[in-house]
Write a protein that holds these residues in place. Structure first.
Motif, PDB file in Angstrom:
ATOM      1  N   ASP A  43       0.790  -1.241   0.000  1.00  0.00           N
ATOM      2  CA  ASP A  43       0.000   0.000   0.000  1.00  0.00           C
ATOM      3  C   ASP A  43       0.820   1.287   0.000  1.00  0.00           C
ATOM      4  O   ASP A  43       0.276   2.368   0.206  1.00  0.00           O
ATOM      5  N   GLY A  45       2.096   2.479  -2.565  1.00  0.00           N
ATOM      6  CA  GLY A  45       1.723   3.161  -3.801  1.00  0.00           C
ATOM      7  C   GLY A  45       2.471   2.683  -5.029  1.00  0.00           C
ATOM      8  O   GLY A  45       2.492   3.355  -6.063  1.00  0.00           O
ATOM      9  N   LYS A  46       3.069   1.510  -4.966  1.00  0.00           N
ATOM     10  CA  LYS A  46       3.892   1.011  -6.080  1.00  0.00           C
ATOM     11  C   LYS A  46       3.099   0.889  -7.381  1.00  0.00           C
ATOM     12  O   LYS A  46       3.520   1.392  -8.418  1.00  0.00           O
ATOM     13  N   SER A  47       1.956   0.232  -7.297  1.00  0.00           N
ATOM     14  CA  SER A  47       1.172   0.037  -8.516  1.00  0.00           C
ATOM     15  C   SER A  47       0.661   1.356  -9.065  1.00  0.00           C
ATOM     16  O   SER A  47       0.633   1.569 -10.278  1.00  0.00           O
ATOM     17  N   THR A  48       0.248   2.233  -8.163  1.00  0.00           N
ATOM     18  CA  THR A  48      -0.260   3.538  -8.600  1.00  0.00           C
ATOM     19  C   THR A  48       0.829   4.293  -9.365  1.00  0.00           C
ATOM     20  O   THR A  48       0.580   4.854 -10.434  1.00  0.00           O
ATOM     21  N   LYS A 122       2.126  -9.180  -3.795  1.00  0.00           N
ATOM     22  CA  LYS A 122       3.049  -8.101  -3.448  1.00  0.00           C
ATOM     23  C   LYS A 122       3.760  -8.321  -2.129  1.00  0.00           C
ATOM     24  O   LYS A 122       4.891  -7.908  -1.959  1.00  0.00           O
ATOM     25  N   LYS A 180       2.817   9.925  -1.694  1.00  0.00           N
ATOM     26  CA  LYS A 180       1.604  10.418  -1.014  1.00  0.00           C
ATOM     27  C   LYS A 180       1.842  11.778  -0.357  1.00  0.00           C
ATOM     28  O   LYS A 180       1.254  12.085   0.684  1.00  0.00           O
ATOM     29  N   ASP A 182       0.791  14.417  -1.348  1.00  0.00           N
ATOM     30  CA  ASP A 182      -0.460  15.185  -1.472  1.00  0.00           C
ATOM     31  C   ASP A 182      -1.445  14.877  -0.349  1.00  0.00           C
ATOM     32  O   ASP A 182      -2.402  15.601  -0.134  1.00  0.00           O
ATOM     33  N   GLY A 223       2.131   9.967  -6.332  1.00  0.00           N
ATOM     34  CA  GLY A 223       1.913   8.944  -7.357  1.00  0.00           C
ATOM     35  C   GLY A 223       0.541   9.101  -7.986  1.00  0.00           C
ATOM     36  O   GLY A 223       0.354   8.811  -9.168  1.00  0.00           O
ATOM     37  N   ILE A 224      -0.391   9.557  -7.203  1.00  0.00           N
ATOM     38  CA  ILE A 224      -1.759   9.630  -7.685  1.00  0.00           C
ATOM     39  C   ILE A 224      -1.967  10.767  -8.676  1.00  0.00           C
ATOM     40  O   ILE A 224      -2.577  10.577  -9.718  1.00  0.00           O
TER      41      ILE A 224
HETATM   42  P1  GDP Z   1       0.973  -0.880  -3.538  1.00  0.00           P
HETATM   43  O1  GDP Z   1       0.412  -1.913  -2.616  1.00  0.00           O
HETATM   44  O2  GDP Z   1       2.282  -0.377  -3.054  1.00  0.00           O
HETATM   45  O3  GDP Z   1       1.020  -1.272  -4.979  1.00  0.00           O
HETATM   46  O4  GDP Z   1      -0.015   0.386  -3.406  1.00  0.00           O
HETATM   47  P2  GDP Z   1      -1.194   0.861  -4.356  1.00  0.00           P
HETATM   48  O5  GDP Z   1      -0.664   1.523  -5.578  1.00  0.00           O
HETATM   49  O6  GDP Z   1      -2.172  -0.235  -4.537  1.00  0.00           O
HETATM   50  O7  GDP Z   1      -1.815   2.017  -3.459  1.00  0.00           O
HETATM   51  C1  GDP Z   1      -2.337   1.790  -2.179  1.00  0.00           C
HETATM   52  C2  GDP Z   1      -3.325   2.885  -1.808  1.00  0.00           C
HETATM   53  O8  GDP Z   1      -2.666   4.147  -1.684  1.00  0.00           O
HETATM   54  C3  GDP Z   1      -4.414   3.063  -2.861  1.00  0.00           C
HETATM   55  O9  GDP Z   1      -5.623   3.339  -2.202  1.00  0.00           O
HETATM   56  C4  GDP Z   1      -3.934   4.273  -3.623  1.00  0.00           C
HETATM   57  O10 GDP Z   1      -4.985   4.982  -4.218  1.00  0.00           O
HETATM   58  C5  GDP Z   1      -3.246   5.103  -2.551  1.00  0.00           C
HETATM   59  N1  GDP Z   1      -2.208   5.963  -3.104  1.00  0.00           N
HETATM   60  C6  GDP Z   1      -1.195   5.588  -3.928  1.00  0.00           C
HETATM   61  N2  GDP Z   1      -0.435   6.653  -4.267  1.00  0.00           N
HETATM   62  C7  GDP Z   1      -0.952   7.715  -3.641  1.00  0.00           C
HETATM   63  C8  GDP Z   1      -0.612   9.116  -3.607  1.00  0.00           C
HETATM   64  O11 GDP Z   1       0.323   9.592  -4.227  1.00  0.00           O
HETATM   65  N3  GDP Z   1      -1.398   9.917  -2.818  1.00  0.00           N
HETATM   66  C9  GDP Z   1      -2.444   9.436  -2.118  1.00  0.00           C
HETATM   67  N4  GDP Z   1      -3.139  10.316  -1.388  1.00  0.00           N
HETATM   68  N5  GDP Z   1      -2.805   8.129  -2.141  1.00  0.00           N
HETATM   69  C10 GDP Z   1      -2.080   7.282  -2.889  1.00  0.00           C
END
Ligand code: GDP
Length: 466
Positions: A43, A45-48, A122, A180, A182, A223-224
């Motif tokens: 979580d 944010g890797k995939s995002t 993951k 994150k 933001d 990332g978002i």
């Molecule tokens: P992963 O498990 O590392 O691949 O994480 P995900 O990409 O699935 O992201 C996990 C959560 O964090 C999701 O709900 C995303 O929408 C949120 N998220 C990812 N990047 C950001 C960011 O830059 N800002 C915010 N506010 N939320 C983010």
């Protein structure tokens, strides 16, 4: 007799396939192929971030995005980017294929990147190791959100183990991506960014042995919404940020030096049976050429490269070292090719053995009082291979203070020793000094990484002074 790969390439150039669709092309020589793995706590944010990179570099079709967005909404998935990468694999799975490590491609001004991801697993470290074993660079994603950074960095969080594993698998450059920014709990706070840097630096330097000045880059991003990925964050949001964007960092990362003249080595990541055999792998050394006769080790099966498929399904005449490819291979039908096997030139193969000497640095063991002696069993991860193994002899202890080796029969948590290790099956290896990618490994025990190793010798030749 050595095979003249250049002659083979000339022949391919002279005889272009008449059918436009089947045409093979030469890989783009202006861009250096490199591989990056995105690691970090679940979580973070890797995939995002990966999804946004693909979007910003026009690797995803707009219409496709809309479809996935719609689908993700219907399925109630928060992160639709992940769905994008995963669904490609689901589709392949539906056809009876399995692909464990997801791959995506994008370009910067100077490099062609393969992103290595482990979709769906993951939190599953062996897949992360598989990705890291092919990557020259790692992006360690940290969530700056209040309490998320802390959770990921605690004992048991994945941040520490991932950073350590990446380093032990030869990732030379680490980009710490503080994500994150933001988030309302962070709101692009310079203080938060600096605090995370300050908290992480000692761990990266002392425990992982990264040279913070030379080998670690830092970037604050969202990332978002993409801030500081390709385009710089606005001065209104973060007037204090004078650092680089993620893409600026990508472009200035030093490129690995590799020689196509070396013998061919492609550790197999995955394979799929579909009109013959298709394998996935990174060319770790040498040149892979369409039509080349190969030997699959350690099973010593002869074969031929029938087709080389690069990023975005382009058919290539050859693949340079560093290139992550898919290849169709001709082998006898009954042969069972597995992950961890290595594709070699027919005239110059890698070493195969099931016993070798290694220099192993043990980490903190789950039970600090535990002693490692002959008979200790654990799991070895070596390039893309995973093998059960046994320590057959503890030979010597590296006494760092006295700078010498001391004969011993056991070792403890945190010590560095010379060991003899035996694997259940034969493995493809090289000495660490000849080809690092096939010469380093990690030892894991009950799901915990316990040791980092380098292969020293295949035979009893090492002298121990006492
Ligand atoms: P992963 O498990 O590392 O691949 O994480 P995900 O990409 O699935 O992201 C996990 C959560 O964090 C999701 O709900 C995303 O929408 C949120 N998220 C990812 N990047 C950001 C960011 O830059 N800002 C915010 N506010 N939320 C983010």
């Amino acid at each position: 007799k050595p095979i003249d790969k250049q002659a083979l390439i000339c022949k391919l150039r002279e005889n272009p396939e008449p059918n436009q669709e089947n045409r093979t092309i030469e890989p783009d020589s202006k861009l250096t192929p490199v591989n990056i793995v995105f690691i970090g706590h679940v979580d973070a944010g890797k995939s995002t971030i990966c999804g946004n990179i693909l979007l910003l570099t026009n690797k995803i079709d707009k219409r496709l995005i809309e479809t996935y967005e719609q689908e993700a909404k219907e399925k109630g998935r928060e992160s639709w980017w992940l769905a994008y990468i995963m669904d490609q694999n689901e589709e392949e799975r539906a056809k009876g294929k399995t692909v464990e490590v997801g791959r995506a491609f994008f370009e910067t001004q100077s490099k062609r990147f393969t992103i290595l991801d482990a979709p769906g697993h993951k939190a599953y470290v062996p897949n992360m190791i598989n990705g890291a074993s092919q990557a020259e660079y790692a992006a360690l994603v940290i969530s700056a959100r209040i309490s998320e950074f802390e959770t990921g960095f605690e004992r048991g969080g994945q941040t520490r183990e991932h950073a350590m594993l990446a380093k032990s698998f030869g990732v030379t450059k680490l980009i710490v991506v503080i994500n994150k920014m933001d988030d309302p709990s962070v709101n692009w706070s310079q203080e938060r960014y600096e605090q995370i840097k300050k908290d992480m630096s000692p761990y990266l330097a002392e425990s992982c042995k990264y040279n913070i000045e030379k080998d670690v880059e830092w970037v604050a991003i969202s990332g978002i919404n993409g801030d500081n990925i390709l385009n710089k964050v606005s001065a209104e949001k973060a007037p204090w940020y004078t650092g680089s964007t993620l893409f600026e960092i990508f472009d200035r990362l030093p490129t690995p030096i590799r020689s196509p003249e070396e013998p061919l080595r492609i550790p197999i990541i995955d394979r799929v049976k579909d009109q013959g055999l298709t394998i996935y792998g990174k060319v770790e050394s040498g040149l892979a050429v369409k039509g080349l006769r190969i030997l699959i080790m350690p099973i010593k099966i002869k074969g031929e490269i029938v087709e080389i498929i690069g990023g975005e399904d382009t058919k290539l005449m050859y693949a340079n070292p560093g290139e992550n490819v898919k290849m169709r291979i001709k082998v006898p039908e009954e042969v069972d090719v597995q992950r961890g096997y290595v594709i070699c030139d027919v005239h110059s193969v890698c070493h195969i053995t099931n016993e070798f000497k290694a220099d192993v640095q043990f980490l903190e063991l789950p039970d600090p009082k535990m002693l490692i002696t002959a008979g200790y069993n654990c799991v070895m991860h070596l390039h893309t291979d995973i093998q059960e193994c046994e320590v057959t002899e503890v030979i010597a202890l590296f006494d760092a203070e006295k700078k010498r080796k001391v004969k011993t029969a056991f070792c403890k948590s945190g010590q560095r020793v010379l060991l003899k290790i035996k694997t259940v099956n034969e493995v493809c290896i090289e000495k660490y000094t000849s080809l690092v990618q096939l010469g380093r490994f990690v030892l894991r025990d009950k799901g915990v990484t316990v040791g980092l190793g380098k292969i020293i010798e295949f035979t009893d030749q090492l002298e121990v002074e006492d």
